[in-house]
Design a protein around this motif. Structure first.
Motif, mmCIF file in Angstrom:
data_model
loop_
_atom_site.group_PDB
_atom_site.id
_atom_site.type_symbol
_atom_site.label_atom_id
_atom_site.label_comp_id
_atom_site.label_asym_id
_atom_site.label_seq_id
_atom_site.Cartn_x
_atom_site.Cartn_y
_atom_site.Cartn_z
ATOM 1 N N MET A 14 5.347 7.329 0.798
ATOM 2 C CA MET A 14 4.539 7.578 1.966
ATOM 3 C C MET A 14 3.695 8.829 1.758
ATOM 4 O O MET A 14 4.107 9.753 1.078
ATOM 5 C CB MET A 14 5.427 7.763 3.198
ATOM 6 C CG MET A 14 5.902 6.469 3.792
ATOM 7 S SD MET A 14 6.577 6.668 5.439
ATOM 8 C CE MET A 14 8.274 6.983 5.058
ATOM 9 N N ASN A 52 3.139 2.086 13.758
ATOM 10 C CA ASN A 52 3.056 2.617 12.406
ATOM 11 C C ASN A 52 1.736 3.346 12.240
ATOM 12 O O ASN A 52 0.758 3.026 12.914
ATOM 13 C CB ASN A 52 3.121 1.482 11.368
ATOM 14 C CG ASN A 52 4.442 0.773 11.380
ATOM 15 O OD1 ASN A 52 5.436 1.301 10.909
ATOM 16 N ND2 ASN A 52 4.470 -0.428 11.934
ATOM 17 N N ASP A 103 0.176 3.983 6.375
ATOM 18 C CA ASP A 103 1.412 3.387 5.865
ATOM 19 C C ASP A 103 1.302 1.868 5.722
ATOM 20 O O ASP A 103 2.102 1.249 5.024
ATOM 21 C CB ASP A 103 2.591 3.721 6.784
ATOM 22 C CG ASP A 103 2.936 5.202 6.756
ATOM 23 O OD1 ASP A 103 2.617 5.872 5.744
ATOM 24 O OD2 ASP A 103 3.520 5.695 7.739
ATOM 25 N N LEU A 104 0.329 1.266 6.386
ATOM 26 C CA LEU A 104 0.153 -0.187 6.326
ATOM 27 C C LEU A 104 -0.775 -0.622 5.192
ATOM 28 O O LEU A 104 -0.602 -1.706 4.621
ATOM 29 C CB LEU A 104 -0.410 -0.713 7.650
ATOM 30 C CG LEU A 104 0.454 -0.487 8.890
ATOM 31 C CD1 LEU A 104 -0.286 -0.954 10.134
ATOM 32 C CD2 LEU A 104 1.797 -1.173 8.761
ATOM 33 N N MET A 132 -0.068 -2.795 1.800
ATOM 34 C CA MET A 132 1.212 -3.460 2.021
ATOM 35 C C MET A 132 1.092 -4.926 1.602
ATOM 36 O O MET A 132 0.082 -5.576 1.848
ATOM 37 C CB MET A 132 1.567 -3.353 3.505
ATOM 38 C CG MET A 132 2.952 -3.776 3.858
ATOM 39 S SD MET A 132 3.341 -3.360 5.594
ATOM 40 C CE MET A 132 3.949 -1.687 5.403
ATOM 41 N N VAL A 162 7.773 -5.432 9.790
ATOM 42 C CA VAL A 162 7.032 -4.463 8.987
ATOM 43 C C VAL A 162 8.054 -3.517 8.379
ATOM 44 O O VAL A 162 8.803 -2.859 9.098
ATOM 45 C CB VAL A 162 6.009 -3.673 9.843
ATOM 46 C CG1 VAL A 162 5.330 -2.608 9.008
ATOM 47 C CG2 VAL A 162 4.997 -4.614 10.466
ATOM 48 N N VAL A 219 8.002 -0.379 6.156
ATOM 49 C CA VAL A 219 7.149 0.649 5.564
ATOM 50 C C VAL A 219 7.716 1.130 4.233
ATOM 51 O O VAL A 219 6.979 1.341 3.270
ATOM 52 C CB VAL A 219 6.966 1.831 6.551
ATOM 53 C CG1 VAL A 219 6.232 2.985 5.901
ATOM 54 C CG2 VAL A 219 6.226 1.360 7.797
ATOM 55 N N GLU A 220 9.039 1.285 4.150
ATOM 56 C CA GLU A 220 9.657 1.790 2.914
ATOM 57 C C GLU A 220 9.416 0.848 1.740
ATOM 58 O O GLU A 220 9.162 1.286 0.628
ATOM 59 C CB GLU A 220 11.167 2.012 3.108
ATOM 60 C CG GLU A 220 11.517 3.185 4.001
ATOM 61 C CD GLU A 220 11.331 2.880 5.489
ATOM 62 O OE1 GLU A 220 11.433 1.694 5.893
ATOM 63 O OE2 GLU A 220 11.049 3.830 6.245
ATOM 64 N N LYS A 258 6.960 -1.403 1.699
ATOM 65 C CA LYS A 258 5.543 -1.785 1.719
ATOM 66 C C LYS A 258 5.391 -3.302 1.810
ATOM 67 O O LYS A 258 4.612 -3.924 1.100
ATOM 68 C CB LYS A 258 4.786 -1.245 0.495
ATOM 69 C CG LYS A 258 4.687 0.262 0.386
ATOM 70 C CD LYS A 258 3.749 0.860 1.379
ATOM 71 C CE LYS A 258 2.295 0.737 0.974
ATOM 72 N NZ LYS A 258 1.383 1.351 1.947
#
Length: 170
Positions: free
Chosen positions: A1, A97, A101-102, A105, A152, A154-155, A157
């Motif tokens: 991130m 989010n 961060d998106l 992805m 979703v 985030v970690e 992706k």
């Protein structure tokens, strides 16, 4: 991130006393009233700046920084990003989010197929729209609604989506 989050882009100078017009990239421009410091992204690194004055004009924020009180001190900053540390960001609500961060992805369907890579988020009045580029370099627009966006992570992706009827037509 990402360690830093962009909160604005310097659009121009304002007057002769070192003030800058900033186009806010945060959901709430009044957020600048609570910020004590930002980081100027020079392209070669970040320079910490202490905010001494915040004003609002139309859709822009006017900022002044400690130690910079002349237009000549800040004129070269036009077009540069203003960043904050992630820990200084506004806390996110559940299922929210940061756009940064998106981006990039991997987007997969609920049937296990890879749809593509999320490349952009469009802000609309009703809901955001996620732009996904397929392996064939086509764009798919997905509404950011719970009927479509299932998960979703985030970690990792990764995003899992349900393709609503008609979304892939045409």
């Amino acid at each position: 991130m990402e360690k830093y989050l962009r909160v604005g882009v310097i659009s121009s100078t304002h007057g002769l006393k070192g003030e800058l017009k900033v186009f806010p990239t945060t959901d709430d421009p009044r957020r600048f009233l609570d910020l004590k410091r930002v980081f100027l992204d020079t392209g070669k690194g970040q320079t910490e700046l202490e905010i001494t004055r915040v004003k609002f004009f139309k859709n822009q924020v006017i900022l002044q920084f400690k130690g910079y009180d002349n237009i000549n001190d800040v004129e070269a900053w036009k077009g540069m990003d203003l960043l904050i540390c992630r820990e200084d960001a506004v806390p996110l609500a559940e299922n929210e989010n940061f756009i940064v961060d998106l981006i990039d992805m991997t987007v997969e369907t609920d049937t296990g197929e890879t749809l593509g890579i999320l490349t952009d988020v469009l802000k609309t009045g009703a809901n955001d729209v996620y732009v996904v580029e397929t392996p064939e370099k086509k764009e798919v627009l997905l509404p950011a609604i719970k009927d479509c966006i299932l998960d979703v992570n985030v970690e990792e992706k990764r995003m899992r989506v349900h393709i609503l009827e008609g979304l892939l037509d045409g």
